[in-house]
Design a protein around this motif. Structure first.
Motif, PDB file in Angstrom:
ATOM      1  N   ILE A   1     -33.773 -14.256  51.729  1.00 48.17           N
ATOM      2  CA  ILE A   1     -33.617 -12.798  51.805  1.00 48.17           C
ATOM      3  C   ILE A   1     -34.600 -12.146  52.769  1.00 48.17           C
ATOM      4  O   ILE A   1     -34.660 -10.934  52.859  1.00 48.17           O
ATOM      5  CB  ILE A   1     -33.774 -12.124  50.421  1.00 48.17           C
ATOM      6  CG1 ILE A   1     -35.136 -12.421  49.817  1.00 48.17           C
ATOM      7  CG2 ILE A   1     -32.651 -12.532  49.493  1.00 48.17           C
ATOM      8  CD1 ILE A   1     -35.470 -11.542  48.643  1.00 48.17           C
TER       9      ILE A   1
ATOM     10  N   ARG B   1     -37.900 -12.228  52.721  1.00 47.84           N
ATOM     11  CA  ARG B   1     -39.210 -11.851  52.203  1.00 47.84           C
ATOM     12  C   ARG B   1     -40.281 -12.756  52.808  1.00 47.84           C
ATOM     13  O   ARG B   1     -41.389 -12.318  53.058  1.00 47.84           O
ATOM     14  CB  ARG B   1     -39.196 -11.989  50.685  1.00 47.84           C
ATOM     15  CG  ARG B   1     -40.346 -11.307  50.003  1.00 47.84           C
ATOM     16  CD  ARG B   1     -40.271 -11.516  48.514  1.00 47.84           C
ATOM     17  NE  ARG B   1     -40.348 -10.235  47.827  1.00 47.84           N
ATOM     18  CZ  ARG B   1     -40.404 -10.106  46.506  1.00 47.84           C
ATOM     19  NH1 ARG B   1     -40.357 -11.164  45.733  1.00 47.84           N
ATOM     20  NH2 ARG B   1     -40.491  -8.929  45.973  1.00 47.84           N
TER      21      ARG B   1
ATOM     22  N   PRO C   1     -35.515  -7.622  55.665  1.00 46.08           N
ATOM     23  CA  PRO C   1     -34.819  -7.691  54.376  1.00 46.08           C
ATOM     24  C   PRO C   1     -33.625  -6.737  54.270  1.00 46.08           C
ATOM     25  O   PRO C   1     -32.574  -7.117  53.761  1.00 46.08           O
ATOM     26  CB  PRO C   1     -35.907  -7.304  53.374  1.00 46.08           C
ATOM     27  CG  PRO C   1     -37.167  -7.717  54.000  1.00 46.08           C
ATOM     28  CD  PRO C   1     -36.967  -7.553  55.485  1.00 46.08           C
ATOM     29  N   HIS C   2     -33.796  -5.485  54.767  1.00 46.82           N
ATOM     30  CA  HIS C   2     -32.677  -4.549  54.601  1.00 46.82           C
ATOM     31  C   HIS C   2     -31.485  -4.934  55.460  1.00 46.82           C
ATOM     32  O   HIS C   2     -30.334  -4.682  55.093  1.00 46.82           O
ATOM     33  CB  HIS C   2     -33.129  -3.107  54.856  1.00 46.82           C
ATOM     34  CG  HIS C   2     -33.534  -2.815  56.264  1.00 46.82           C
ATOM     35  ND1 HIS C   2     -32.633  -2.399  57.202  1.00 46.82           N
ATOM     36  CD2 HIS C   2     -34.736  -2.881  56.885  1.00 46.82           C
ATOM     37  CE1 HIS C   2     -33.267  -2.215  58.351  1.00 46.82           C
ATOM     38  NE2 HIS C   2     -34.537  -2.497  58.186  1.00 46.82           N
TER      39      HIS C   2
ATOM     40  N   ALA D   1     -29.707  -7.659  53.584  1.00 45.25           N
ATOM     41  CA  ALA D   1     -28.962  -7.073  52.474  1.00 45.25           C
ATOM     42  C   ALA D   1     -27.686  -6.413  52.984  1.00 45.25           C
ATOM     43  O   ALA D   1     -26.620  -6.540  52.377  1.00 45.25           O
ATOM     44  CB  ALA D   1     -29.831  -6.058  51.735  1.00 45.25           C
ATOM     45  N   GLN D   2     -27.799  -5.715  54.122  1.00 46.67           N
ATOM     46  CA  GLN D   2     -26.613  -5.065  54.703  1.00 46.67           C
ATOM     47  C   GLN D   2     -25.532  -6.080  55.085  1.00 46.67           C
ATOM     48  O   GLN D   2     -24.347  -5.767  55.090  1.00 46.67           O
ATOM     49  CB  GLN D   2     -27.000  -4.235  55.938  1.00 46.67           C
ATOM     50  CG  GLN D   2     -27.636  -2.903  55.633  1.00 46.67           C
ATOM     51  CD  GLN D   2     -26.657  -1.889  55.082  1.00 46.67           C
ATOM     52  OE1 GLN D   2     -25.453  -2.051  55.177  1.00 46.67           O
ATOM     53  NE2 GLN D   2     -27.160  -0.834  54.467  1.00 46.67           N
TER      54      GLN D   2
ATOM     55  N   ARG E   1     -29.728 -10.088  45.702  1.00 49.63           N
ATOM     56  CA  ARG E   1     -30.539 -10.978  44.885  1.00 49.63           C
ATOM     57  C   ARG E   1     -30.928 -10.337  43.561  1.00 49.63           C
ATOM     58  O   ARG E   1     -31.338  -9.179  43.518  1.00 49.63           O
ATOM     59  CB  ARG E   1     -31.811 -11.347  45.645  1.00 49.63           C
ATOM     60  CG  ARG E   1     -32.788 -12.089  44.759  1.00 49.63           C
ATOM     61  CD  ARG E   1     -33.925 -12.685  45.531  1.00 49.63           C
ATOM     62  NE  ARG E   1     -34.827 -13.362  44.605  1.00 49.63           N
ATOM     63  CZ  ARG E   1     -36.005 -13.851  44.949  1.00 49.63           C
ATOM     64  NH1 ARG E   1     -36.419 -13.733  46.180  1.00 49.63           N
ATOM     65  NH2 ARG E   1     -36.761 -14.444  44.055  1.00 49.63           N
ATOM     66  N   VAL E   2     -30.807 -11.105  42.502  1.00 53.59           N
ATOM     67  CA  VAL E   2     -31.332 -10.713  41.200  1.00 53.59           C
ATOM     68  C   VAL E   2     -32.680 -11.411  41.055  1.00 53.59           C
ATOM     69  O   VAL E   2     -32.763 -12.626  41.195  1.00 53.59           O
ATOM     70  CB  VAL E   2     -30.377 -11.143  40.074  1.00 53.59           C
ATOM     71  CG1 VAL E   2     -30.979 -10.823  38.718  1.00 53.59           C
ATOM     72  CG2 VAL E   2     -29.034 -10.468  40.226  1.00 53.59           C
ATOM     73  N   PHE E   3     -33.721 -10.626  40.791  1.00 52.25           N
ATOM     74  CA  PHE E   3     -35.068 -11.196  40.777  1.00 52.25           C
ATOM     75  C   PHE E   3     -35.429 -11.778  39.415  1.00 52.25           C
ATOM     76  O   PHE E   3     -34.770 -11.495  38.409  1.00 52.25           O
ATOM     77  CB  PHE E   3     -36.092 -10.124  41.164  1.00 52.25           C
ATOM     78  CG  PHE E   3     -36.055  -9.779  42.612  1.00 52.25           C
ATOM     79  CD1 PHE E   3     -36.925 -10.365  43.513  1.00 52.25           C
ATOM     80  CD2 PHE E   3     -35.124  -8.859  43.093  1.00 52.25           C
ATOM     81  CE1 PHE E   3     -36.889 -10.039  44.855  1.00 52.25           C
ATOM     82  CE2 PHE E   3     -35.078  -8.541  44.433  1.00 52.25           C
ATOM     83  CZ  PHE E   3     -35.965  -9.134  45.316  1.00 52.25           C
TER      84      PHE E   3
ATOM     85  N   PRO F   1     -27.909   1.729  44.689  1.00 55.59           N
ATOM     86  CA  PRO F   1     -27.591   0.674  45.654  1.00 55.59           C
ATOM     87  C   PRO F   1     -26.336   0.971  46.453  1.00 55.59           C
ATOM     88  O   PRO F   1     -26.252   0.615  47.638  1.00 55.59           O
ATOM     89  CB  PRO F   1     -27.393  -0.564  44.772  1.00 55.59           C
ATOM     90  CG  PRO F   1     -28.162  -0.290  43.550  1.00 55.59           C
ATOM     91  CD  PRO F   1     -28.062   1.188  43.329  1.00 55.59           C
TER      92      PRO F   1
ATOM     93  N   SER G   1     -27.442   3.058  49.163  1.00 53.25           N
ATOM     94  CA  SER G   1     -28.185   2.222  50.112  1.00 53.25           C
ATOM     95  C   SER G   1     -27.235   1.488  51.034  1.00 53.25           C
ATOM     96  O   SER G   1     -27.464   1.386  52.228  1.00 53.25           O
ATOM     97  CB  SER G   1     -28.993   1.150  49.380  1.00 53.25           C
ATOM     98  OG  SER G   1     -30.051   1.700  48.701  1.00 53.25           O
TER      99      SER G   1
ATOM    100  N   GLY H   1     -27.542   2.978  54.361  1.00 51.20           N
ATOM    101  CA  GLY H   1     -28.786   2.239  54.563  1.00 51.20           C
ATOM    102  C   GLY H   1     -29.326   2.302  55.972  1.00 51.20           C
ATOM    103  O   GLY H   1     -30.518   2.417  56.196  1.00 51.20           O
ATOM    104  N   ALA H   2     -28.416   2.262  56.938  1.00 52.52           N
ATOM    105  CA  ALA H   2     -28.869   2.232  58.331  1.00 52.52           C
ATOM    106  C   ALA H   2     -29.342   3.609  58.783  1.00 52.52           C
ATOM    107  O   ALA H   2     -29.850   3.756  59.873  1.00 52.52           O
ATOM    108  CB  ALA H   2     -27.747   1.744  59.224  1.00 52.52           C
TER     109      ALA H   2
END
Lengths: 252, 380
Positions: free
Chosen positions: A52, A54, A74-75, A78-79, A84-86, A104, A107, A111-112
């Motif tokens: 992801i 990180r 990261p973003h 995600a896009q 991810r579930v932490f 979300p 987001s 997001g962009a």
């Protein structure tokens, strides 16, 4: 059907002198649930962190549907459709469950960056409907207006799963989704994950609980001391002597 | 805060009425004079804007006075160069403050938490010192920027011959001092409140709250936090610029002390005192601090002696010096104590206090109606 969703190619990651991952190769096929198991400290969470964005791998490449993920923010990842579930639920504790699931979606949409201060939240009917639907899926629709921070640990995980599902990810990464849950909660989470599976979402799941692994996974890879030591169907892996030694034998 | 905008229109109307009626209800409190009323409205704008950054995103800027100062300088320059009309002055104030906020925000937002605060503080102190030294041709240094008879005022001079004496600021002929000045500021305050309310109720506002609550989660759901933070920073900088230009419109001079760190700290106090992240909290905090500053500081021993004249003389001699510590030049002490009490007992500010009080009274009424005596209530 056999498109490669995620491809880890010779991933290497060191923390100081410690090699957390060395030459890890992993291929996740579309529509499958791929479990990664291994004793504590094997590098499982590090592996997800590399996926992801990180953590940046010291060597090797991660590709997602053929596109390079290494070096992306990261973003951006995600896009592209990786959610991810932490291990410890990352939620918005002061907000209502509904807001937790709606955020979300915003987001993903904005997001962009898109300036939308002129719109009102109360006019976002479509996203609200979607969020309510998702909350129903994860079994939290009755608590929609309660504050997320007051939920039990198991419910927080379910909520976080809902927050990832509203993103409609192409790949869902789950880091020990049932850790710390009661047997009853674990079973309902398995049912929930099976339901998602029937919709064809690709998943990578890190899990300690073998019951969960064997009821969900199509493929299993075993990680020990930063290396993949075995892989295959759950049955194959269960019979593998190396796995017995490193995981079942060594850890217990 | 729950989703739902049912009460927002009512809330907005109440706010507008309360602000516009300030001369009426502040009269018995001794606060009904235009200078103070203008300050209430102006610092209300400043604090409401500050709250858009601090209240929503949780990023504590310690340098917002820089934008206030720039707004004032830009407004006075607009008076000097172009026209005494308030509208261009306003626009210049907002524009220049926004531009400065864009630069400072771009650099400061690379860090978060205490490092962000320190960076903003450093930039503001830098602006303050520049205004005093290198930028003297623009800011007129220690003397402060003032109007002069010899100013060009290009636009005004096209229409009317310059008269003897300094012209006053106006809004298309309406002089911007006294009550008209207050109503002009109040109208802008109400507009500012409306915009802030819209931001709070929009997806944009919710995303900013998300950044405050869990920045990681926002990032891993695909939000590029940087441009959003910068937008919030610039918007709140523009509010500060608006407040700064209004200070110059109601009293056309600008000095560097407006940019000092104490002014930045004051707006932080206002927001925390009233209630961080609430809609009306910053306005209440701003009003309260300005009230203390102007009313409490005016009390001296003679006034106090008069107030306590109903007591026996011996007692008056005892009470006046003690109370005197808390008023007059000691008003800071009262404010400090109030601040300590609020932060310890009501971390949500005065707004939270009012909320708790309303809930308490409602519960009490309900219970009395339900044949339960108040004495049975736990926690009483």
């Amino acid at each position: 059907m056999n498109d490669l969703v995620l491809h880890l190619d010779n991933i290497q990651k060191n923390f100081g002198g410690l090699s957390a991952l060395s030459d890890v190769n992993l291929q996740v096929e579309e529509g499958t649930t791929h479990a990664i198991i291994g004793p504590n400290g094997a590098g499982k969470s590090t592996l997800l962190n590399v996926c992801i964005g990180r953590l940046k791998p010291d060597a090797g490449h991660v590709t997602f549907y053929g596109e390079e993920l290494t070096g992306r923010k990261p973003h951006e990842i995600a896009q592209m459709g990786v959610a991810r579930v932490f291990q410890t639920p990352e939620i918005f504790p002061e907000m209502s469950l509904l807001e937790n699931v709606m955020l979300p979606a915003f987001s993903k949409r904005d997001g962009a960056f898109s300036m939308n201060a002129h719109k009102l939240l109360s006019r976002q009917g479509d996203i609200r409907d979607e969020a309510e639907h998702i909350l129903e899926d994860v079994g939290l629709q009755e608590q929609m207006m309660t504050e997320a921070g007051s939920l039990s640990r198991g419910d927080k995980r379910r909520l976080e799963l809902g927050m990832c599902l509203i993103l409609k990810p192409r790949l869902l990464l789950l880091d020990e989704p049932t850790a710390g849950m009661s047997r009853h909660d674990t079973n309902s989470t398995i049912d929930l994950l099976k339901k998602i599976k029937s919709r064809g979402m690709t998943k990578v799941i890190i899990e300690h609980d073998m019951h969960v692994v064997f009821s969900l996974a199509d493929k299993v890879s075993v990680l020990a001391r930063g290396q993949i030591i075995a892989g295959g169907t759950p049955e194959e892996v269960r019979e593998d002597p190396k796995v017995k030694e490193a995981y079942l034998g060594g850890a217990h | 805060m729950k989703i739902g905008t049912m009460n927002d229109l009512t809330r907005f109307l109440i706010f507008a009425v309360v602000i516009l009626a300030m001369p009426v209800w502040l009269d018995p409190l001794g606060g009904n004079y235009p200078d103070l009323l203008q300050k209430f409205a102006i610092y209300g704008i400043f604090a409401i804007g500050f709250n858009i950054l601090f209240g929503l995103t949780g990023y504590l800027s310690f340098g917002h006075a820089a934008f206030l100062g720039v707004g004032s300088y830009a407004a006075v320059w607009s008076f000097k160069l172009f026209t005494m009309n308030a509208i261009p002055a306003l626009m210049f104030g907002v524009l220049f403050a926004g531009a400065l906020a864009l630069i400072i925000g771009f650099l400061s937002l690379r860090r978060s938490g205490i490092y962000f605060s320190i960076l903003t503080l450093a930039f503001a102190q830098m602006s303050y010192n520049l205004a005093y030294s290198v930028l003297t041709p623009i800011t007129n240094g220690e003397t402060g920027l003032q109007l002069a008879q010899s100013d060009p005022r290009v636009i005004d001079n096209m229409f009317v011959e310059a008269s003897a004496g300094l012209p006053s600021t106006n809004l298309f002929g309406l002089t911007m001092s006294g009550y008209p000045g207050f109503y002009f500021c109040a109208a802008l305050l109400i507009l500012g409140f409306f915009i802030s309310m819209r931001i709070f109720r929009s997806p944009f506002g919710l995303m900013l709250k998300g950044i405050k609550s869990n920045q990681n989660r926002m990032m891993y759901t695909g939000l590029n936090t940087r441009p959003y933070m910068l937008t919030a920073f610039v918007i709140s900088g523009m509010y500060a610029g608006l407040a700064g230009s209004l200070l110059a419109i109601t009293d056309p001079l600008a000095g560097a002390e407006r940019m000092q760190w104490t002014a930045s700290g004051e707006v932080v106090l206002m927001t925390i005192l009233g209630g961080v992240g609430t809609l009306v909290g910053p306005m209440i905090g701003a009003g309260l601090i300005k009230y203390f500053e102007n009313i409490f500081s005016a009390f001296n021993d003679t006034v106090l002696a008069e107030m306590f004249s109903y007591l026996p003389d011996a007692l008056v001699e005892l009470v006046v010096p003690v109370v005197g510590l808390f008023v007059g030049s000691g008003w800071h002490l009262t404010l400090g104590l109030l601040f300590v009490v609020v932060v310890i007992f009501l971390p949500g500010g005065i707004v939270e206090g009012v909320d708790k009080l309303v809930k308490f009274i409602r519960n009490r009424e309900k219970n009395v109606g339900g044949k339960v005596t108040p004495q049975d209530q736990p926690g009483e």
